[in-house]
Design a protein around this motif. Structure first.
Motif, PDB file in Angstrom:
ATOM      1  N   LEU A  93       6.567  -1.399  -8.908  1.00 52.78           N
ATOM      2  CA  LEU A  93       7.165  -1.140  -7.600  1.00 52.78           C
ATOM      3  C   LEU A  93       6.281  -0.255  -6.735  1.00 52.78           C
ATOM      4  CD1 LEU A  93      10.918  -0.577  -8.592  1.00 52.78           C
ATOM      5  CD2 LEU A  93       9.910  -2.588  -7.508  1.00 52.78           C
ATOM      6  N   ALA A  94       5.657   0.765  -7.374  1.00 50.48           N
ATOM      7  CA  ALA A  94       4.758   1.636  -6.610  1.00 50.48           C
ATOM      8  C   ALA A  94       3.553   0.863  -6.087  1.00 50.48           C
ATOM      9  CB  ALA A  94       4.312   2.811  -7.483  1.00 50.48           C
ATOM     10  N   ALA A  95       2.976  -0.030  -6.928  1.00 46.89           N
ATOM     11  CA  ALA A  95       1.842  -0.832  -6.480  1.00 46.89           C
ATOM     12  C   ALA A  95       2.240  -1.770  -5.342  1.00 46.89           C
ATOM     13  CB  ALA A  95       1.281  -1.632  -7.655  1.00 46.89           C
ATOM     14  N   GLU A  96       3.452  -2.328  -5.433  1.00 49.59           N
ATOM     15  CA  GLU A  96       3.913  -3.206  -4.353  1.00 49.59           C
ATOM     16  C   GLU A  96       4.085  -2.436  -3.048  1.00 49.59           C
ATOM     17  OE1 GLU A  96       7.625  -6.302  -3.468  1.00 49.59           O
ATOM     18  OE2 GLU A  96       7.475  -5.198  -5.369  1.00 49.59           O
ATOM     19  N   ARG A  97       4.612  -1.203  -3.129  1.00 50.12           N
ATOM     20  CA  ARG A  97       4.763  -0.404  -1.914  1.00 50.12           C
ATOM     21  C   ARG A  97       3.409  -0.040  -1.312  1.00 50.12           C
ATOM     22  NH1 ARG A  97       9.218   1.971  -4.813  1.00 50.12           N
ATOM     23  NH2 ARG A  97       7.849   3.581  -5.642  1.00 50.12           N
ATOM     24  N   VAL A  98       2.431   0.296  -2.176  1.00 51.02           N
ATOM     25  CA  VAL A  98       1.090   0.625  -1.671  1.00 51.02           C
ATOM     26  C   VAL A  98       0.465  -0.588  -0.987  1.00 51.02           C
ATOM     27  CG1 VAL A  98      -1.230   1.269  -2.384  1.00 51.02           C
ATOM     28  CG2 VAL A  98       0.720   2.488  -3.320  1.00 51.02           C
ATOM     29  N   ALA A  99       0.648  -1.789  -1.578  1.00 46.63           N
ATOM     30  CA  ALA A  99       0.091  -2.989  -0.968  1.00 46.63           C
ATOM     31  C   ALA A  99       0.729  -3.278   0.389  1.00 46.63           C
ATOM     32  CB  ALA A  99       0.286  -4.174  -1.907  1.00 46.63           C
ATOM     33  N   LEU A 100       2.062  -3.053   0.490  1.00 53.20           N
ATOM     34  CA  LEU A 100       2.718  -3.282   1.774  1.00 53.20           C
ATOM     35  C   LEU A 100       2.244  -2.290   2.828  1.00 53.20           C
ATOM     36  CD1 LEU A 100       6.390  -4.008   0.589  1.00 53.20           C
ATOM     37  CD2 LEU A 100       4.699  -5.641   1.470  1.00 53.20           C
ATOM     38  N   ARG A 101       2.056  -1.015   2.433  1.00 57.55           N
ATOM     39  CA  ARG A 101       1.555  -0.038   3.394  1.00 57.55           C
ATOM     40  C   ARG A 101       0.133  -0.362   3.831  1.00 57.55           C
ATOM     41  NH1 ARG A 101       3.588   5.477   0.269  1.00 57.55           N
ATOM     42  NH2 ARG A 101       5.856   5.126   0.543  1.00 57.55           N
ATOM     43  N   ALA A 102      -0.714  -0.806   2.887  1.00 57.51           N
ATOM     44  CA  ALA A 102      -2.090  -1.160   3.246  1.00 57.51           C
ATOM     45  C   ALA A 102      -2.125  -2.355   4.184  1.00 57.51           C
ATOM     46  CB  ALA A 102      -2.903  -1.448   1.985  1.00 57.51           C
TER      47      ALA A 102
END
Length: 272
Positions: A88-97
């Motif tokens: 979930l954290a990786a998915e949030r980072v990808a969405l922010r990027a």
């Protein structure tokens, strides 16, 4: 198979066995493996389990294996939670990027050069045609005026028909019943309170309490009436009538203004 060959056949003789509060209770040799009480000797003083039995070593081994299995189970639960949180954290980072990435700017494509103009030929004179007469338009008839519409006067309402007021609250019989019960209970409570005040308070306190109750009920009924709570205001008004009768009775009993000497029938008739 005899009971000596298998340990499963002795389950019905286990007696009191409490589930451990943690895995440490399974490997703690200072506590009873059955009831987890503190051991003072080889025989538990609480459940009388004798740990001098040869199978006590096997019991400790089984408890250690169970503790290891429970620890492994807890670790697997932690791994599942950790992996899901990381995903979930990786998915949030990808969405922010993706949201912070600059949008591509379109590059204009140069147009090809315009072709050279062709040589201009000599103008050719067009043949002159005979003059054309303008067409004669026929007169358009004017639109006819719309026929006058007859307006009928509104019909008068039928006799006996009640005009429905929009937004008027409708109360069911259950609400009215609850209101009557509530007013009755409040009246009984007022009578009880005045009786208690009559026993323990003096003349001035009795008069002040009764007057205060009556004025408060009158003000409450007026406020409810202004807020269009007609039924509730009428119920409080009924309570006011009860309080006024109690006031009249208290004035006569306290002999205020010499009312105790007045004729009883004439006194109560004057209230009506």
């Amino acid at each position: 198979m005899s009971k000596i060959d298998s340990d499963d056949d002795f389950t019905e003789f286990a007696g009191t066995v409490f589930w451990p509060r943690s895995t440490a209770d399974l490997t703690d040799t200072t506590r009873c493996p059955a009831c987890h009480s503190r051991l003072r000797s080889a025989v538990c003083s609480n459940c009388a389990l004798d740990l001098r039995h040869p199978a006590a070593a096997l019991l400790l081994t089984a408890s250690t294996d169970a503790a290891a299995s429970l620890a492994r189970r807890t670790a697997l639960i932690g791994r599942i939670r950790f992996d899901v949180a990381e995903a979930l954290a990786a998915e949030r980072v990808a969405l922010r990027a993706a949201a912070a990435a600059p949008k591509p700017v379109p590059i204009p494509v140069p147009l090809p050069p315009a072709a050279a103009p062709s040589p201009v030929s000599a103008p050719v004179s067009a043949p002159v045609s005979a003059p054309v007469s303008a067409p004669v338009l026929a007169p358009v008839p004017a639109p006819a005026a719309p026929a006058a519409r007859t307006v009928r006067p509104p019909r008068a309402p039928l006799k006996g028909a009640t005009a429905s007021v929009p937004g008027a609250p409708r109360r069911s019989s259950v609400q009215i019943l609850l209101l009557l019960v509530g007013v009755t209970l409040v009246s009984v409570a007022a009578i009880f309170f005045i009786t208690v005040a009559w026993i323990y308070a003096g003349h001035e306190a009795r008069s002040a309490i009764i007057a205060l109750f009556t004025v408060a009920a009158l003000v409450t009924a007026g406020v409810l009436r202004r807020k269009r709570l007609v039924a509730t205001a009428e119920g409080i008004g009924a309570l006011v009538v009860v309080l006024v009768l109690l006031d009249a009775w208290a004035l006569r009993q306290n002999d205020l203004f010499g009312l105790a000497a007045a004729d009883g029938a004439a006194y109560w008739a004057s209230l009506w």
